[in-house]
Structure formats: structure tokens, C-alpha cells
Design a protein around this motif. Structure first.
Motif, PDB file in Angstrom:
ATOM      1  N   ILE A   1       0.852  -1.187   0.000  1.00 45.93           N
ATOM      2  CA  ILE A   1       0.000   0.000   0.000  1.00 45.93           C
ATOM      3  C   ILE A   1       0.890   1.241   0.000  1.00 45.93           C
ATOM      4  O   ILE A   1       1.728   1.414   0.898  1.00 45.93           O
ATOM      5  CB  ILE A   1      -0.937   0.009   1.225  1.00 45.93           C
ATOM      6  CG1 ILE A   1      -1.767  -1.291   1.277  1.00 45.93           C
ATOM      7  CG2 ILE A   1      -1.858   1.222   1.196  1.00 45.93           C
ATOM      8  CD1 ILE A   1      -2.636  -1.422   2.516  1.00 45.93           C
ATOM      9  N   ARG A   2       0.701   2.083  -1.004  1.00 46.02           N
ATOM     10  CA  ARG A   2       1.532   3.275  -1.115  1.00 46.02           C
ATOM     11  C   ARG A   2       1.350   4.181   0.116  1.00 46.02           C
ATOM     12  O   ARG A   2       0.227   4.450   0.548  1.00 46.02           O
ATOM     13  CB  ARG A   2       1.182   4.067  -2.378  1.00 46.02           C
ATOM     14  CG  ARG A   2       2.164   5.200  -2.670  1.00 46.02           C
ATOM     15  CD  ARG A   2       1.708   6.054  -3.836  1.00 46.02           C
ATOM     16  NE  ARG A   2       1.680   5.346  -5.112  1.00 46.02           N
ATOM     17  CZ  ARG A   2       2.769   5.139  -5.858  1.00 46.02           C
ATOM     18  NH1 ARG A   2       3.956   5.534  -5.439  1.00 46.02           N
ATOM     19  NH2 ARG A   2       2.649   4.520  -7.024  1.00 46.02           N
TER      20      ARG A   2
ATOM     21  N   ASP B   1       7.744   1.154   1.458  1.00 46.48           N
ATOM     22  CA  ASP B   1       9.177   1.326   1.709  1.00 46.48           C
ATOM     23  C   ASP B   1       9.846   0.052   2.209  1.00 46.48           C
ATOM     24  O   ASP B   1      11.059   0.033   2.422  1.00 46.48           O
ATOM     25  CB  ASP B   1       9.409   2.452   2.710  1.00 46.48           C
ATOM     26  CG  ASP B   1       8.727   2.215   4.051  1.00 46.48           C
ATOM     27  OD1 ASP B   1       7.750   1.441   4.099  1.00 46.48           O
ATOM     28  OD2 ASP B   1       9.154   2.805   5.050  1.00 46.48           O
ATOM     29  N   GLU B   2       9.072  -1.049   2.379  1.00 48.44           N
ATOM     30  CA  GLU B   2       9.630  -2.299   2.899  1.00 48.44           C
ATOM     31  C   GLU B   2       9.868  -3.345   1.811  1.00 48.44           C
ATOM     32  O   GLU B   2      10.232  -4.480   2.127  1.00 48.44           O
ATOM     33  CB  GLU B   2       8.706  -2.881   3.966  1.00 48.44           C
ATOM     34  CG  GLU B   2       8.604  -2.057   5.241  1.00 48.44           C
ATOM     35  CD  GLU B   2       7.867  -2.794   6.338  1.00 48.44           C
ATOM     36  OE1 GLU B   2       8.356  -3.864   6.769  1.00 48.44           O
ATOM     37  OE2 GLU B   2       6.786  -2.316   6.742  1.00 48.44           O
TER      38      GLU B   2
ATOM     39  N   VAL C   1      -2.703   2.527  -4.437  1.00 47.80           N
ATOM     40  CA  VAL C   1      -2.229   1.338  -5.145  1.00 47.80           C
ATOM     41  C   VAL C   1      -0.776   1.560  -5.567  1.00 47.80           C
ATOM     42  O   VAL C   1      -0.464   2.524  -6.267  1.00 47.80           O
ATOM     43  CB  VAL C   1      -3.091   1.039  -6.388  1.00 47.80           C
ATOM     44  CG1 VAL C   1      -2.510  -0.132  -7.175  1.00 47.80           C
ATOM     45  CG2 VAL C   1      -4.531   0.738  -5.979  1.00 47.80           C
ATOM     46  N   MET C   2       0.102   0.678  -5.137  1.00 46.04           N
ATOM     47  CA  MET C   2       1.503   0.724  -5.540  1.00 46.04           C
ATOM     48  C   MET C   2       1.661  -0.238  -6.714  1.00 46.04           C
ATOM     49  O   MET C   2       1.589  -1.469  -6.537  1.00 46.04           O
ATOM     50  CB  MET C   2       2.396   0.293  -4.373  1.00 46.04           C
ATOM     51  CG  MET C   2       3.881   0.303  -4.686  1.00 46.04           C
ATOM     52  SD  MET C   2       4.515   1.962  -4.817  1.00 46.04           S
ATOM     53  CE  MET C   2       6.281   1.581  -4.934  1.00 46.04           C
ATOM     54  N   PRO C   3       1.827   0.270  -7.939  1.00 42.56           N
ATOM     55  CA  PRO C   3       1.934  -0.625  -9.085  1.00 42.56           C
ATOM     56  C   PRO C   3       3.041  -1.658  -8.910  1.00 42.56           C
ATOM     57  O   PRO C   3       4.132  -1.342  -8.418  1.00 42.56           O
ATOM     58  CB  PRO C   3       2.238   0.323 -10.247  1.00 42.56           C
ATOM     59  CG  PRO C   3       1.657   1.629  -9.818  1.00 42.56           C
ATOM     60  CD  PRO C   3       1.902   1.688  -8.335  1.00 42.56           C
ATOM     61  N   ALA C   4       2.762  -2.875  -9.316  1.00 37.51           N
ATOM     62  CA  ALA C   4       3.738  -3.951  -9.175  1.00 37.51           C
ATOM     63  C   ALA C   4       5.038  -3.617  -9.887  1.00 37.51           C
ATOM     64  O   ALA C   4       6.122  -3.988  -9.427  1.00 37.51           O
ATOM     65  CB  ALA C   4       3.154  -5.261  -9.708  1.00 37.51           C
TER      66      ALA C   4
ATOM     67  N   VAL D   1      12.981  -3.289  -5.980  1.00 34.31           N
ATOM     68  CA  VAL D   1      13.708  -4.497  -5.597  1.00 34.31           C
ATOM     69  C   VAL D   1      14.872  -4.753  -6.552  1.00 34.31           C
ATOM     70  O   VAL D   1      15.975  -5.140  -6.128  1.00 34.31           O
ATOM     71  CB  VAL D   1      12.750  -5.711  -5.560  1.00 34.31           C
ATOM     72  CG1 VAL D   1      13.532  -7.004  -5.344  1.00 34.31           C
ATOM     73  CG2 VAL D   1      11.707  -5.531  -4.464  1.00 34.31           C
ATOM     74  N   SER D   2      14.650  -4.511  -7.834  1.00 33.02           N
ATOM     75  CA  SER D   2      15.699  -4.750  -8.829  1.00 33.02           C
ATOM     76  C   SER D   2      16.898  -3.832  -8.636  1.00 33.02           C
ATOM     77  O   SER D   2      18.015  -4.160  -9.069  1.00 33.02           O
ATOM     78  CB  SER D   2      15.128  -4.563 -10.242  1.00 33.02           C
ATOM     79  OG  SER D   2      14.124  -5.520 -10.512  1.00 33.02           O
TER      80      SER D   2
END
Length: 344
Positions: A179-180, A185-186, A220-223, A230-231
Motif C-alpha cells: 500500500i503506497r 518502503d519495505e 495502489v503501488m503498481p507492481a 527491488v531490482s
């Protein structure tokens, strides 16, 4: 998606044999069975702090009724079964339910749980035949976990994850709803947990399935953004998948045993290839998570309906499955039920 052979709104009679199929050619082979609507958490994106009106005991499907439906769906070609809730581990008969479903031939059975009771249930579930499990956990920070779930129970989750590993469940998946402005941030921390702990972490976009109807699209945090974050910290290698899956899967390029998946439930829904069906705790059959209509199987079961008629009801409902839930269209209508009432 295969082009429909007829208008799904008025498709005529459903097939009476062969695989469970809709007018778009999607074959349904994945059944999610909710065994209880109650939950021992109060996640902010799911239900109010005071909980919801729970079903009475005689309203939920019995173990025998669940067993009968599982066998019927198995005879119709279903091989993937997911036991859900509510929180399935609060149902006393869960190990027996798992054992009965696992006894079917050539099946892949898993459960989705919040993990709070896994410290004592992981072993009995493994003994019942369970081989893999999914634990929902949306923060690795104790204070934030407590804020999001309204329970200070993070240590119980970590104990449950450890118990699942010790019981030999593999893979142990972790579902994280991103959730934005809350826990986005995790993402790298969860990736580190997957990398170092050998877990399979799935990042899921925030969906409009909360009972209080406070969902906001801006949250909504877009995938693809989570993947980018992460990348930047880990080199990832895409995983080839033989069949359509909701998650885009990756492994770590350095050979670490963990895995990651990114599920764009809102920004890029997988309706075109969806093979999932759901049965709620009280026996309502749903052909889509966001379905606006249900088929009452419990009443049919308790009226003495034979398997042939139950099969007809199931095929008829699936034959009328819509193209998709229109979550990104102006005319999207969200279901009256929240996630805990539907079943994960």
C-alpha cells in the motif's frame, strides 16, 4: 483469451461434460475453499476494528459438506485446492479438512493463513498431508504490523514461519499487500527476507475489497514500481512459466534459494487467463473474486441434491462467467462482500 463462441450474457445451455469451461475457453482448475469467515486479526484493508457479523456455526459448511464438494470438483478436473478463510487456522477441524482434500489423487493443496497459530498447527497440518503454505504478512516492523492488523502479533507470525519451515512445508510463501504510503518502503526488506531465508515472497497490489470501503486508487503501488525498487537492490532472473500465472516470478541471480513474485491485481489484471473459482464459508459458489452473483450450493447440499444436479449448477454458473471485473473501467462495481467474507 480465446474468443467466445457465444455471447456470455446469453450463452445458452452450459456443456454437460468435459472440463469446467466458460464461453471464453478458460478452463477452471483452481478451487479456493473458505472454511470459516472469522479472523483473529483486524487488518485495516479488510475489516473494521470491531470485526464483522460472523456466521453461526450451523451456517458454515460442515467437514463432510466440504469433503463432498472437493470430491465433486476433483471429479470435474480440479487439481489445485487452496484452503482459506477468514483465518482457516481458527477452525478446529482444519487438519481433518486438509487431510480429506489431500487424500484425493494428484492434487496440489495449500492454505493461506496469517500464521498466528502456525507455531502449534504447522506440524499437524504437515502430518495431514499439507506440503506447502502461504502466510500473509504486510510488514516486517512490529509497530507497523500492529497498526495494519490492529494486533501486536508480529512475533507470533515469525514463530509460525519458523514452525512451517521446521515442519518441512516447502515452499513457504509470504503474501505482502503493498500500500503506497503505508508499507511500500519495505519492498527491499521483504526481498532480503526471501533471499536470506529462502522464502517465496509475493507482492500483491492493494485491491478494493475492504469492508469499510476506504480503498483509494492513489494508494495502489503498481507492481512494476515495486519490482523496480527491488531490482535496484538485487539482480533478478525471470522464471519461465509453462502456464499463465497471476504473478510474474523471479529468482535471485546469485543462486539464493528464495523467490519473488509480483501480482498486478489492479494495474494489469489476469482475467484473460484466470482459472480460479471460490466457495465461501457458507457454501456460495463464486466464479470471480469480484463476482456480483453467487450460486448457493449449501442449500442444494442440505436439500439432498445429487451430484449430477450439483454439477449442473456449477457448470451453469461458470458458463456465465464474465470477461473480467472491469476494475480499471468507469463502470466497475465492487462486490458487497469484503475479502474475509469471500475467502482469499
Amino acid at each position: 483469451m480465446t474468443a467466445p463462441k457465444t455471447d456470455w450474457r446469453n450463452p445458452g445451455p452450459a456443456p454437460t461434460e468435459g472440463p469446467l469451461i466458460d464461453t471464453f475457453g478458460r478452463i477452471a482448475g483452481d478451487l479456493r475453499i473458505s472454511v470459516i469467515d472469522k479472523c483473529n486479526l483486524r487488518c485495516t484493508y479488510c475489516m473494521p476494528a470491531e470485526g464483522l457479523p460472523w456466521l453461526e456455526k450451523d451456517e458454515i459448511l460442515t467437514v463432510d459438506e466440504i469433503d463432498r464438494l472437493a470430491r465433486l470438483f476433483h471429479s470435474l478436473g480440479v487439481r489445485e485446492f487452496k484452503i482459506t478463510g477468514g483465518e482457516p487456522t481458527v477452525r478446529r477441524e482444519l487438519p481433518e479438512i486438509v487431510e480429506r482434500v489431500c487424500a484425493l489423487d494428484d492434487v496440489d493443496v495449500s492454505i493461506t493463513t496469517n500464521g498466528l497459530l502456525l507455531d502449534r498447527l504447522a506440524r499437524p497440518l504437515a502430518d495431514a498431508g499439507l506440503r506447502r503454505i502461504t502466510v500473509s504478512c504486510d510488514s516486517l516492523l512490529r509497530h507497523r504490523y500492529a497498526e495494519m492488523t490492529r494486533r501486536d502479533a508480529f512475533e507470533k507470525v515469525t514463530a509460525g514461519l519458523a514452525a512451517a519451515k521446521e515442519a518441512g512445508l516447502d515452499p513457504v510463501k509470504i503474501n505482502c499487500v503493498v500500500i503506497r504510503g503505508t508499507n511500500d518502503d519495505e519492498a527491499v526488506d521483504f526481498a532480503r527476507l526471501a533471499h536470506d531465508g529462502g522464502y517465496d515472497v509475493r507482492f500483491i497490489e492493494y485491491m478494493p475489497l475492504d469492508a469499510e470501503r476506504t480503498w483509494e486508487r492513489d494508494k495502489v503501488m503498481p507492481a512494476e514500481e515495486t519490482l523496480a525498487a527491488v531490482s535496484a537492490a538485487y539482480e533478478l532472473t525471470p522464471v519461465a512459466q509453462d502456464t499463465p500465472q497471476p504473478a510474474t516470478a523471479f529468482r535471485f541471480a546469485d543462486g539464493a534459494p528464495g523467490a519473488l513474485g509480483f501480482i498486478p491485481s489492479v494495474t494489469n489484471p489476469f482475467c484473460d487467463s484466470c482459472n480460479r473459482m471460490r466457495i465461501t464459508a457458507e457454501g456460495a459458489f463464486r466464479v470471480c473474486l469480484f463476482a456480483l452473483e453467487e450460486t448457493d450450493l449449501r442449500s442444494a447440499l442440505r436439500a439432498g441434491t445429487d451430484d449430477a444436479e450439483l454439477e449442473r449448477l456449477i457448470r451453469e454458473a461458470l458458463w456465465h462467467k464474465w470477461p473480467g471485473h472491469k476494475i480499471n473501467h468507469p463502470d466497475f462495481v465492487r462486490p458487497d462482500r469484503s475479502m474475509s467474507m469471500i475467502g482469499g
